[in-house]
Design a protein around this motif. Structure first.
Motif, PDB file in Angstrom:
ATOM      1  N   VAL A  76      37.106  41.604  42.409  1.00 56.40           N
ATOM      2  CA  VAL A  76      37.251  40.697  41.423  1.00 56.40           C
ATOM      3  C   VAL A  76      36.347  39.651  40.731  1.00 56.40           C
ATOM      4  N   LYS A  77      35.405  39.421  41.578  1.00 55.59           N
ATOM      5  CA  LYS A  77      33.992  38.789  41.203  1.00 55.59           C
ATOM      6  C   LYS A  77      33.427  39.449  40.123  1.00 55.59           C
ATOM      7  N   LYS A  78      33.390  40.992  40.396  1.00 53.88           N
ATOM      8  CA  LYS A  78      32.454  41.811  39.593  1.00 53.88           C
ATOM      9  C   LYS A  78      33.415  41.688  38.135  1.00 53.88           C
ATOM     10  N   LEU A  79      34.648  41.851  38.088  1.00 54.33           N
ATOM     11  CA  LEU A  79      35.219  42.002  37.046  1.00 54.33           C
ATOM     12  C   LEU A  79      35.269  40.613  36.043  1.00 54.33           C
ATOM     13  N   ALA A  80      35.292  39.460  37.004  1.00 55.41           N
ATOM     14  CA  ALA A  80      35.199  38.116  36.286  1.00 55.41           C
ATOM     15  C   ALA A  80      33.696  38.197  35.796  1.00 55.41           C
ATOM     16  N   GLU A  81      32.745  38.365  36.315  1.00 55.89           N
ATOM     17  CA  GLU A  81      31.360  38.735  35.862  1.00 55.89           C
ATOM     18  C   GLU A  81      31.186  39.535  34.393  1.00 55.89           C
ATOM     19  N   GLU A  82      31.873  40.459  34.461  1.00 54.03           N
ATOM     20  CA  GLU A  82      31.920  41.251  33.157  1.00 54.03           C
ATOM     21  C   GLU A  82      32.657  40.579  32.095  1.00 54.03           C
ATOM     22  N   GLN A  83      33.661  39.501  32.529  1.00 52.71           N
ATOM     23  CA  GLN A  83      34.188  38.899  31.297  1.00 52.71           C
ATOM     24  C   GLN A  83      33.427  37.332  31.139  1.00 52.71           C
ATOM     25  N   LYS A  84      32.480  37.248  31.832  1.00 56.56           N
ATOM     26  CA  LYS A  84      31.770  36.030  31.731  1.00 56.56           C
ATOM     27  C   LYS A  84      32.575  34.823  32.130  1.00 56.56           C
ATOM     28  N   ILE A  85      33.433  34.753  33.047  1.00 56.92           N
ATOM     29  CA  ILE A  85      34.175  33.797  33.598  1.00 56.92           C
ATOM     30  C   ILE A  85      34.072  33.683  35.010  1.00 56.92           C
ATOM     31  N   ILE A 103      34.762  32.365  39.040  1.00 61.15           N
ATOM     32  CA  ILE A 103      35.977  32.569  39.883  1.00 61.15           C
ATOM     33  C   ILE A 103      36.935  31.208  39.771  1.00 61.15           C
ATOM     34  N   ILE A 104      36.187  30.240  39.840  1.00 57.82           N
ATOM     35  CA  ILE A 104      37.005  28.883  39.681  1.00 57.82           C
ATOM     36  C   ILE A 104      37.749  28.852  38.230  1.00 57.82           C
ATOM     37  N   GLU A 105      37.011  29.360  37.391  1.00 55.96           N
ATOM     38  CA  GLU A 105      37.727  29.241  35.989  1.00 55.96           C
ATOM     39  C   GLU A 105      38.911  30.370  35.954  1.00 55.96           C
ATOM     40  N   LEU A 106      38.796  31.135  36.831  1.00 52.33           N
ATOM     41  CA  LEU A 106      39.866  32.170  36.862  1.00 52.33           C
ATOM     42  C   LEU A 106      41.108  31.829  37.498  1.00 52.33           C
ATOM     43  N   GLU A 107      40.780  31.177  38.816  1.00 56.22           N
ATOM     44  CA  GLU A 107      41.824  30.312  39.616  1.00 56.22           C
ATOM     45  C   GLU A 107      42.489  29.583  38.718  1.00 56.22           C
ATOM     46  N   GLU A 108      41.843  28.812  37.829  1.00 57.93           N
ATOM     47  CA  GLU A 108      42.624  27.631  37.033  1.00 57.93           C
ATOM     48  C   GLU A 108      43.409  28.425  35.930  1.00 57.93           C
ATOM     49  N   LYS A 109      42.808  29.368  35.234  1.00 56.78           N
ATOM     50  CA  LYS A 109      43.455  29.941  34.190  1.00 56.78           C
ATOM     51  C   LYS A 109      44.966  30.736  34.746  1.00 56.78           C
ATOM     52  N   LYS A 167      48.805  39.291  39.254  1.00 54.66           N
ATOM     53  CA  LYS A 167      48.454  38.123  38.129  1.00 54.66           C
ATOM     54  C   LYS A 167      46.827  38.477  37.803  1.00 54.66           C
ATOM     55  N   VAL A 168      46.122  38.758  38.871  1.00 51.97           N
ATOM     56  CA  VAL A 168      44.715  39.088  38.566  1.00 51.97           C
ATOM     57  C   VAL A 168      44.547  40.602  37.926  1.00 51.97           C
ATOM     58  N   ALA A 169      45.260  41.491  38.433  1.00 51.45           N
ATOM     59  CA  ALA A 169      45.184  42.869  37.938  1.00 51.45           C
ATOM     60  C   ALA A 169      45.708  42.708  36.348  1.00 51.45           C
ATOM     61  N   ASP A 170      46.801  41.789  35.919  1.00 49.59           N
ATOM     62  CA  ASP A 170      47.024  41.822  34.786  1.00 49.59           C
ATOM     63  C   ASP A 170      46.078  41.129  33.986  1.00 49.59           C
ATOM     64  N   PHE A 171      45.569  40.075  34.254  1.00 49.97           N
ATOM     65  CA  PHE A 171      44.519  39.315  33.549  1.00 49.97           C
ATOM     66  C   PHE A 171      43.196  40.202  33.164  1.00 49.97           C
TER      67      PHE A 171
END
Length: 113
Positions: A7-16, A18-24, A47-51
Motif C-alpha cells: 500500500v505504501k509503495k502504491l501511495a508513493e507512486e501516486q504521490k500521496i 498514507i495519512i492522505e489515503l486514510e482521509e480520502k 477500498k484500497v484496492a479500488d482506489f
C-alpha cells in the motif's frame, strides 16, 4: 513485502501519503499502519484496492500482477454463470460495461470519493 509495504509503495507512486489515503478513504487514523502487524478487514482492503485500481490479491501479496488484464476475457467476464455460453457480441457488451465501470471508478477517485 507486507500488505502495508504494498500500500505504501502504491501511495508513493501516486504521490500521496498514507495519512492522505486514510482521509480520502474515510479510514481511521493509523488504520493502514496497523496493517504492518495485523490482517486488514475485507471492506478496507477492497477500498484500497479500488482506489489504486488493483486487485485485493495484489495488495495481499498473492500476485505480483498489479494491473487487471484487459484482453483476457476468461478472467474478466463481469457476469459469469456456470453453463452459460456467451456470443462474441455478448462478450463485447460485457467488456464495454467493464470499461464504463472502470471509467466511473477513475472519475470518483479523481474527485476524492
Amino acid at each position: 513485502m507486507t500488505t502495508f509495504d504494498r500500500v505504501k509503495k502504491l501511495a508513493e507512486e501516486q504521490k500521496i501519503s498514507i495519512i492522505e489515503l486514510e482521509e480520502k478513504l474515510g479510514l481511521g487514523k493509523n488504520s493502514l499502519y496497523s496493517w504492518k502487524k495485523k490482517i486488514p478487514n475485507g471492506a478496507n482492503l477492497e477500498k484500497v484496492a479500488d482506489f489504486f485500481n488493483v486487485s485485493v490479491d495484489y495488495i495481499l501479496g498473492r500476485t505480483d500482477i498489479k494491473d487487471f488484464p484487459i484482453d483476457n476475457k476468461v478472467h474478466n467476464i463481469a457476469a459469469h454463470h456456470d453453463g452459460d455460453e456467451w456470443t462474441e457480441e455478448e462478450l463485447e457488451e460485457i467488456e464495454e460495461f467493464k470499461r464504463f465501470v472502470a471509467m466511473r471508478r477513475k472519475a470518483r477517485q479523481q474527485k476524492g470519493e
